[in-house]
Every structure is written in structure tokens, then in C-alpha cells.
Design an enzyme around this catalytic site. Structure first.
Site, PDB file in Angstrom:
ATOM      1  N   HIS A 133      -7.459   5.836  -2.171  1.00 48.78           N
ATOM      2  CA  HIS A 133      -8.327   4.950  -1.792  1.00 48.78           C
ATOM      3  C   HIS A 133      -7.515   4.153  -0.433  1.00 48.78           C
ATOM      4  O   HIS A 133      -8.035   3.441   0.210  1.00 48.78           O
ATOM      5  CB  HIS A 133      -8.576   3.692  -2.732  1.00 48.78           C
ATOM      6  CG  HIS A 133      -7.507   2.948  -3.075  1.00 48.78           C
ATOM      7  ND1 HIS A 133      -6.640   3.316  -4.150  1.00 48.78           N
ATOM      8  CD2 HIS A 133      -7.174   1.759  -2.604  1.00 48.78           C
ATOM      9  CE1 HIS A 133      -5.750   2.228  -4.166  1.00 48.78           C
ATOM     10  NE2 HIS A 133      -6.029   1.272  -3.518  1.00 48.78           N
ATOM     11  N   ASP A 134      -6.394   4.276  -0.371  1.00 47.10           N
ATOM     12  CA  ASP A 134      -5.150   3.435   0.511  1.00 47.10           C
ATOM     13  C   ASP A 134      -4.505   4.312   1.211  1.00 47.10           C
ATOM     14  O   ASP A 134      -3.475   4.168   1.878  1.00 47.10           O
ATOM     15  CB  ASP A 134      -4.472   2.315   0.016  1.00 47.10           C
ATOM     16  CG  ASP A 134      -5.245   1.022  -0.174  1.00 47.10           C
ATOM     17  OD1 ASP A 134      -6.101   0.798   0.785  1.00 47.10           O
ATOM     18  OD2 ASP A 134      -5.060   0.191  -0.926  1.00 47.10           O
TER      19      ASP A 134
ATOM     20  N   HIS B  41       1.348   1.793  -5.366  1.00 43.94           N
ATOM     21  CA  HIS B  41       0.210   1.189  -5.660  1.00 43.94           C
ATOM     22  C   HIS B  41      -0.949   2.246  -6.020  1.00 43.94           C
ATOM     23  O   HIS B  41      -1.712   1.976  -7.180  1.00 43.94           O
ATOM     24  CB  HIS B  41      -0.013   0.601  -4.467  1.00 43.94           C
ATOM     25  CG  HIS B  41      -1.612  -0.133  -4.212  1.00 43.94           C
ATOM     26  ND1 HIS B  41      -2.237  -1.050  -4.996  1.00 43.94           N
ATOM     27  CD2 HIS B  41      -2.625   0.458  -3.292  1.00 43.94           C
ATOM     28  CE1 HIS B  41      -3.476  -1.264  -4.601  1.00 43.94           C
ATOM     29  NE2 HIS B  41      -3.614  -0.514  -3.578  1.00 43.94           N
TER      30      HIS B  41
ATOM     31  N   HIS C 289       0.924  -1.402   0.023  1.00 42.11           N
ATOM     32  CA  HIS C 289      -0.021  -0.199  -0.017  1.00 42.11           C
ATOM     33  C   HIS C 289       0.735   1.322  -0.015  1.00 42.11           C
ATOM     34  O   HIS C 289       0.829   2.110   0.734  1.00 42.11           O
ATOM     35  CB  HIS C 289      -0.926  -0.009   1.341  1.00 42.11           C
ATOM     36  CG  HIS C 289      -1.884  -1.198   1.157  1.00 42.11           C
ATOM     37  ND1 HIS C 289      -2.045  -2.168   1.943  1.00 42.11           N
ATOM     38  CD2 HIS C 289      -3.043  -1.234   0.444  1.00 42.11           C
ATOM     39  CE1 HIS C 289      -2.795  -3.019   1.518  1.00 42.11           C
ATOM     40  NE2 HIS C 289      -3.742  -2.413   0.791  1.00 42.11           N
TER      41      HIS C 289
END
Length: 186
Positions: free
Chosen positions: A105-106, A71, A67
Site C-alpha cells: 500500500h505504500d 511499516h 513509510h
């Protein structure tokens, strides 16, 4: 001795580039957003948008092997490719929301999963009892998107702001793996 020095330099160089060929999240993301005309469509100054991307990149730890910023850039690139296959489906605001959600998103991921956070009664679980990490990522992204120095929400029309935030929220919360079967049923 020279061979050892060269090997160390190669390792350090590889670490610095994060295996991205020398292009980090900022460069990849700016290229995608710019090629879609998203930055200019909303009148966002290019330097401000680059500063936003730099701050997003900082939310991804180099200590997290999966992550990480690479990514996030990969998910954005894949999202962009998929979106290009649907050229007339989304308006500019929706594309902006989709791409920013892909990037964030992360954001801030720290190598623990929702089950661990729940079972350990982690502070984040107490704050977000549902979709713990996803709400955490979302909160970090909104802090940046609303930030006085790098945020871009002030460039959106007031009528569009609610829809934009709803889309980003829905998209980031949809990354909770435990909710995927329910999403497929919808």
C-alpha cells in the site's frame, strides 16, 4: 575509546535491523502467508515467494522513517490480526489480495503527499491525476506481481486473476486519505 566503539556498533546494529528485532518484512510476511497456507494453496514455490517479498522490501526506502518496510510489515500484521477475527468471511484468493495490498500500500513512497504532487504539477500527478501516490504504489506492486522472475499472478487461475487484481486495486486505492469520508458513506 572502547565505549565509543561499542556505542557505534550498537547504532549500526540498530540501523541494520530497522528496529524490527532483527526480523524484516520478508520474514514477518513469509510467516504470515505460510501460516495461512496461501503460498501452497496457489502452488507458488516458496523460494519464488521469498524472492517476491525481498523485492517488495526493496521498494521501501530506509531513508523514509515512516513509510518504510517495517511499516508495511506492521500493516500486514495488523491486517492479519483483524482478518483472524473474521475466520469464515474471506476465501483464499481474497486473503491473498488483502495481504498483498497491505504489503504494497505504500511501496516506493518518497515522503511527499498527494497535495504537494498536485500543486507542484509533479510528473506523477500528470500520469495519475487522481490518488497520485496510491496509483503509483499500485503500479509498482503490479509490476512485481506480474514480473517474470518473482511474480505470482501466473500461479492464479485465469478466472481468478481479474478478481484478484480488482481487489488489490480497490484496496490500495482505498488508502487515499482524501477518499476516506466517501468510503464511510458507502
Amino acid at each position: 575509546k572502547q565505549t565509543t566503539k561499542n556505542n557505534d556498533e550498537q547504532k549500526n546494529k540498530k540501523k541494520k535491523t530497522n528496529n524490527s528485532g532483527g526480523f524484516g518484512l520478508k520474514q514477518i510476511a513469509f510467516g504470515i502467508f505460510d501460516s495461512e497456507g496461501l503460498i501452497d494453496a496457489f502452488g507458488i514455490p516458496h523460494e519464488r515467494f521469498k524472492a517476491l517479498l525481498a523485492r517488495v522490501e526493496l521498494l521501501y526506502s530506509v531513508e523514509n522513517p515512516y513509510h518504510c518496510a517495517l511499516h508495511a510489515a506492521d500493516v500486514l500484521a495488523a491486517t492479519h490480526c483483524l482478518r483472524k477475527g473474521l475466520p469464515d468471511v474471506f476465501d483464499k484468493l481474497e486473503i491473498l489480495a488483502i495481504y498483498l495490498a497491505a504489503l504494497g500500500h505504500d511501496a516506493g513512497h518518497f515522503r511527499l503527499n498527494n497535495a504537494f504532487l498536485k500543486n507542484s504539477k509533479h510528473t506523477l500527478f500528470k500520469k495519475y491525476p487522481e490518488s497520485v501516490l496510491e496509483n503509483f504504489h499500485l503500479g509498482l506492486m503490479f509490476e512485481l506481481l506480474d514480473d517474470n522472475d518473482v511474480g505470482i499472478t501466473k500461479f492464479l487461475e485465469p478466472d481468478d486473476l481479474g478478481r484478484f487484481k480488482s481487489l488489490v486495486t480497490y484496496l490500495i486505492l482505498a488508502t487515499d486519505m482524501s477518499k476516506h469520508m466517501g468510503l464511510f458513506k458507502q
